[in-house]
Design an enzyme around this catalytic site. Structure first.
Site, mmCIF file in Angstrom:
data_model
loop_
_atom_site.group_PDB
_atom_site.id
_atom_site.type_symbol
_atom_site.label_atom_id
_atom_site.label_comp_id
_atom_site.label_asym_id
_atom_site.label_seq_id
_atom_site.Cartn_x
_atom_site.Cartn_y
_atom_site.Cartn_z
ATOM 1 N N ARG A 47 8.742 28.197 -27.817
ATOM 2 C CA ARG A 47 7.518 28.143 -28.628
ATOM 3 C C ARG A 47 6.290 28.581 -27.827
ATOM 4 O O ARG A 47 5.197 28.028 -28.019
ATOM 5 C CB ARG A 47 7.282 26.737 -29.190
ATOM 6 C CG ARG A 47 8.317 26.279 -30.187
ATOM 7 C CD ARG A 47 8.078 26.947 -31.535
ATOM 8 N NE ARG A 47 9.108 26.561 -32.478
ATOM 9 C CZ ARG A 47 8.942 25.635 -33.420
ATOM 10 N NH1 ARG A 47 7.803 25.016 -33.558
ATOM 11 N NH2 ARG A 47 9.928 25.352 -34.234
ATOM 12 N N ARG A 51 1.063 27.252 -32.166
ATOM 13 C CA ARG A 51 -0.249 26.748 -32.583
ATOM 14 C C ARG A 51 -1.125 26.217 -31.466
ATOM 15 O O ARG A 51 -2.320 26.034 -31.655
ATOM 16 C CB ARG A 51 -0.064 25.677 -33.655
ATOM 17 C CG ARG A 51 0.259 26.275 -35.015
ATOM 18 C CD ARG A 51 0.831 25.242 -35.929
ATOM 19 N NE ARG A 51 2.060 24.737 -35.339
ATOM 20 C CZ ARG A 51 2.797 23.763 -35.856
ATOM 21 N NH1 ARG A 51 2.397 23.156 -36.950
ATOM 22 N NH2 ARG A 51 3.900 23.380 -35.260
ATOM 23 N N ARG A 60 -2.933 33.144 -37.740
ATOM 24 C CA ARG A 60 -2.404 32.340 -38.853
ATOM 25 C C ARG A 60 -3.459 31.975 -39.893
ATOM 26 O O ARG A 60 -3.116 31.641 -41.019
ATOM 27 C CB ARG A 60 -1.727 31.084 -38.306
ATOM 28 C CG ARG A 60 -0.348 31.349 -37.729
ATOM 29 C CD ARG A 60 0.732 31.440 -38.805
ATOM 30 N NE ARG A 60 1.005 30.126 -39.361
ATOM 31 C CZ ARG A 60 0.558 29.658 -40.498
ATOM 32 N NH1 ARG A 60 -0.219 30.394 -41.253
ATOM 33 N NH2 ARG A 60 0.879 28.457 -40.912
ATOM 34 N N ASP A 96 11.892 32.821 -36.755
ATOM 35 C CA ASP A 96 12.245 31.416 -36.945
ATOM 36 C C ASP A 96 13.746 31.305 -37.177
ATOM 37 O O ASP A 96 14.419 32.317 -37.393
ATOM 38 C CB ASP A 96 11.477 30.808 -38.127
ATOM 39 C CG ASP A 96 11.490 29.284 -38.036
ATOM 40 O OD1 ASP A 96 10.768 28.734 -37.186
ATOM 41 O OD2 ASP A 96 12.257 28.653 -38.774
ATOM 42 N N TYR A 173 19.596 21.933 -41.935
ATOM 43 C CA TYR A 173 18.484 22.345 -42.803
ATOM 44 C C TYR A 173 18.960 22.630 -44.219
ATOM 45 O O TYR A 173 18.297 22.262 -45.195
ATOM 46 C CB TYR A 173 17.753 23.565 -42.215
ATOM 47 C CG TYR A 173 16.832 23.192 -41.076
ATOM 48 C CD1 TYR A 173 15.651 22.495 -41.315
ATOM 49 C CD2 TYR A 173 17.133 23.516 -39.762
ATOM 50 C CE1 TYR A 173 14.809 22.135 -40.272
ATOM 51 C CE2 TYR A 173 16.302 23.161 -38.712
ATOM 52 C CZ TYR A 173 15.133 22.465 -38.982
ATOM 53 O OH TYR A 173 14.313 22.104 -37.955
HETATM 54 O O1 CP3 Z 1 7.377 31.174 -29.449
HETATM 55 C C1 CP3 Z 1 8.591 31.109 -29.731
HETATM 56 O O2 CP3 Z 1 9.392 30.358 -29.139
HETATM 57 C C2 CP3 Z 1 9.144 32.069 -30.761
HETATM 58 C C3 CP3 Z 1 9.204 31.695 -32.068
HETATM 59 C C4 CP3 Z 1 9.995 30.542 -32.651
HETATM 60 C C5 CP3 Z 1 9.496 29.820 -33.771
HETATM 61 N N1 CP3 Z 1 10.471 29.006 -34.213
HETATM 62 C C6 CP3 Z 1 8.159 29.991 -34.339
HETATM 63 C C7 CP3 Z 1 7.625 28.944 -35.215
HETATM 64 C C8 CP3 Z 1 11.274 30.083 -32.400
HETATM 65 C C9 CP3 Z 1 12.224 30.478 -31.294
HETATM 66 C C10 CP3 Z 1 11.568 29.118 -33.398
HETATM 67 C C11 CP3 Z 1 12.858 28.443 -33.531
HETATM 68 C C12 CP3 Z 1 12.929 27.255 -34.387
HETATM 69 N N2 CP3 Z 1 12.488 27.097 -35.670
HETATM 70 C C13 CP3 Z 1 13.622 26.095 -34.041
HETATM 71 C C14 CP3 Z 1 14.386 25.905 -32.777
HETATM 72 C C15 CP3 Z 1 13.487 25.478 -31.689
HETATM 73 C C16 CP3 Z 1 13.216 24.028 -31.761
HETATM 74 O O3 CP3 Z 1 12.020 23.679 -31.803
HETATM 75 O O4 CP3 Z 1 14.179 23.264 -31.753
HETATM 76 C C17 CP3 Z 1 13.538 25.188 -35.126
HETATM 77 C C18 CP3 Z 1 14.112 23.802 -35.195
HETATM 78 C C19 CP3 Z 1 12.822 25.843 -36.166
HETATM 79 C C20 CP3 Z 1 12.522 25.323 -37.515
HETATM 80 C C21 CP3 Z 1 11.079 25.147 -37.737
HETATM 81 N N3 CP3 Z 1 10.170 26.178 -37.740
HETATM 82 C C22 CP3 Z 1 10.385 23.947 -37.990
HETATM 83 C C23 CP3 Z 1 11.016 22.574 -38.054
HETATM 84 C C24 CP3 Z 1 9.040 24.290 -38.157
HETATM 85 C C25 CP3 Z 1 7.939 23.352 -38.554
HETATM 86 C C26 CP3 Z 1 7.525 22.498 -37.451
HETATM 87 C C27 CP3 Z 1 6.574 23.237 -36.572
HETATM 88 O O5 CP3 Z 1 6.728 23.180 -35.339
HETATM 89 O O6 CP3 Z 1 5.682 23.851 -37.137
HETATM 90 C C28 CP3 Z 1 8.917 25.683 -37.953
HETATM 91 C C29 CP3 Z 1 7.687 26.495 -38.006
HETATM 92 C C30 CP3 Z 1 7.387 27.410 -36.845
HETATM 93 N N4 CP3 Z 1 8.270 28.210 -36.195
HETATM 94 C C31 CP3 Z 1 6.101 27.640 -36.276
HETATM 95 C C32 CP3 Z 1 6.240 28.598 -35.275
HETATM 96 C C33 CP3 Z 1 5.170 29.212 -34.421
HETATM 97 C C34 CP3 Z 1 4.809 27.005 -36.758
HETATM 98 C C35 CP3 Z 1 4.467 27.624 -38.045
HETATM 99 C C36 CP3 Z 1 2.994 27.746 -38.213
HETATM 100 O O7 CP3 Z 1 2.395 28.663 -37.653
HETATM 101 O O8 CP3 Z 1 2.410 26.915 -38.952
#
Ligand code: CP3
Length: 362
Positions: A47, A51, A60, A96, A173
């Site tokens: 990540r 944010r 965003r 994602d 999910y």
């Molecule tokens: O920077 C990076 O690592 C690259 C991008 C990346 C995102 N999601 C962007 C993202 C990666 C590799 C992921 C993988 C992901 N997505 C995982 C595995 C990693 C982990 O944390 O275990 C999981 C479980 C998800 C599912 C997911 N995506 C959730 C549960 C959420 C909501 C919670 C949250 O953190 O916002 C997301 C949204 C998400 N994925 C965001 C980002 C930057 C935030 C979205 C936003 O901008 O509002």
């Protein structure tokens, strides 16, 4: 169990004599995945584009999360700018886990402030039959475009990492319809309807396998498989309900590039993750890195494992805890520095920069 820090006798020196090695033209991360000696430990952060970064929040403000994922030029730009700002050694594609589920018939939405929602969750065996086999990845072409655009925009020293969810985490999910703490709908289906469970996991595993190969063909040099929530299972149940599916998801990719196999929450699963595959095993912070590496086996590389919450502390603590992780890796070839899970949104950017500087200083 007390586990005194020690330098194992077979560990290689942290730095090969003479500074740069003959193979220093090859990216540090790729050499570390193969457990070759490196001048310094490579570092990137799960990540890393998210944010906590004001630049990301500004993007965003103008575009929704899924729209960002589906606009390859912008998604690539977000990650390229992040890599340059942080000075990390790899770029994971900006995407994602969940877009993969759309062409499988799941109705996905990232609702404002709520995280992901699936409007037609899989709750009963009959729902499993409605999940589509992902025979080709055409509808995910935007992800392959992100891989290409990210690769094209970065120096060759920075490898591009593709990724996918592991079958258990994606099934979770699908079944919950969103994120969960206890994954009880998931476990109910798994325990009550074992044959439907294996059908669902099989479909997801084949989809993940095809998706990872497509990312590799588009230019991903490493792929990471995220089993973010599988730690809620016992080792016994992991073996019965998950292991073969994770192995099937990983195998084709692993013939082509290094695979990082990552899970959180349950260090007792580490030997089973190794068994399922991956030349690198991702470690969370719930176990010390040296102990985790013993469990994984020193014939595999490891990635991790600073607690992301350390980045909420002061800079001296960030430095001290970063050094502790490096000390536990003890200069053994095959360590990639990362957090034990993703960066938290409330993390100060200067602490992330401090961490990267501390890893680079060794
Ligand atoms: O920077 C990076 O690592 C690259 C991008 C990346 C995102 N999601 C962007 C993202 C990666 C590799 C992921 C993988 C992901 N997505 C995982 C595995 C990693 C982990 O944390 O275990 C999981 C479980 C998800 C599912 C997911 N995506 C959730 C549960 C959420 C909501 C919670 C949250 O953190 O916002 C997301 C949204 C998400 N994925 C965001 C980002 C930057 C935030 C979205 C936003 O901008 O509002």
């Amino acid at each position: 169990m007390p586990h005194p820090h020690h330098t194992p006798p077979e560990a290689a020196p942290a730095r090969p004599a003479g500074g740069l090695t003959a193979r220093s033209g090859e990216p540090l991360l790729l050499r570390a995945c193969r457990r070759e000696p490196v001048e310094r430990t490579p570092v990137w952060l799960m990540r890393q584009a998210g944010r906590y970064l004001p630049e990301y929040r500004a993007v965003r403000d103008a575009v929704g999360f899924m729209e960002l994922c589906k606009t390859p030029r912008l998604a690539a730009e977000v990650m390229i700018a992040t890599v340059q700002r942080l000075g990390v050694d790899a770029a994971i594609i900006f995407s994602d886990l969940l877009p993969l589920l759309e062409p499988m018939g799941l109705d996905l939405e990232f609702a404002q402030g709520e995280g992901p929602v699936i409007h037609n969750p899989v709750r009963a065996p009959a729902d499993v039959d409605r999940v589509l086999e992902l025979t080709d990845v055409d509808r995910l072409g935007f992800v392959m475009d992100v891989v290409r655009a990210t690769r094209a925009g970065l120096d060759e020293s920075i490898p591009v990492i593709g990724f996918a969810g592991a079958p258990f985490t994606l099934a979770g999910y699908c079944i919950e319809g969103g994120t969960s703490k206890a994954w009880l709908h998931t476990k109910s289906l798994m325990y009550r309807h074992e044959s439907a469970w294996h059908d669902l996991m099989g479909k997801i595993a084949r989809a993940v396998s095809r998706y990872l190969v497509a990312q590799i063909e588009a230019g991903a040099q490493v792929v990471q498989v995220f089993d973010s929530w599988v730690g809620c299972l016992s080792p016994h149940d992991y073996r019965r309900y998950v292991l073969d599916h994770s192995r099937a998801a990983i195998a084709a990719a692993a013939q082509r590039v290094p695979v990082i196999h990552f899970a959180t929450g349950n260090p007792a699963l580490l030997p089973l993750l190794r068994e399922a595959g991956g030349s690198v095993i991702g470690i969370d912070w719930r176990i010390d890195l040296d102990r985790a590496w013993e469990m994984v086996g020193h014939d595999r590389a490891v990635q991790g494992n600073l607690d992301p919450a350390v980045l909420l502390a002061d800079r001296d603590t960030v430095r001290r805890c970063t050094r502790e992780v490096l000390q536990r890796a003890a200069g053994r070839p095959g360590h990639i520095f990362n957090l034990g899970h993703g960066i938290l949104p409330q993390t100060p950017v200067e602490n992330v920069l401090e961490l990267v500087a501390a890893v680079k200083e060794g």
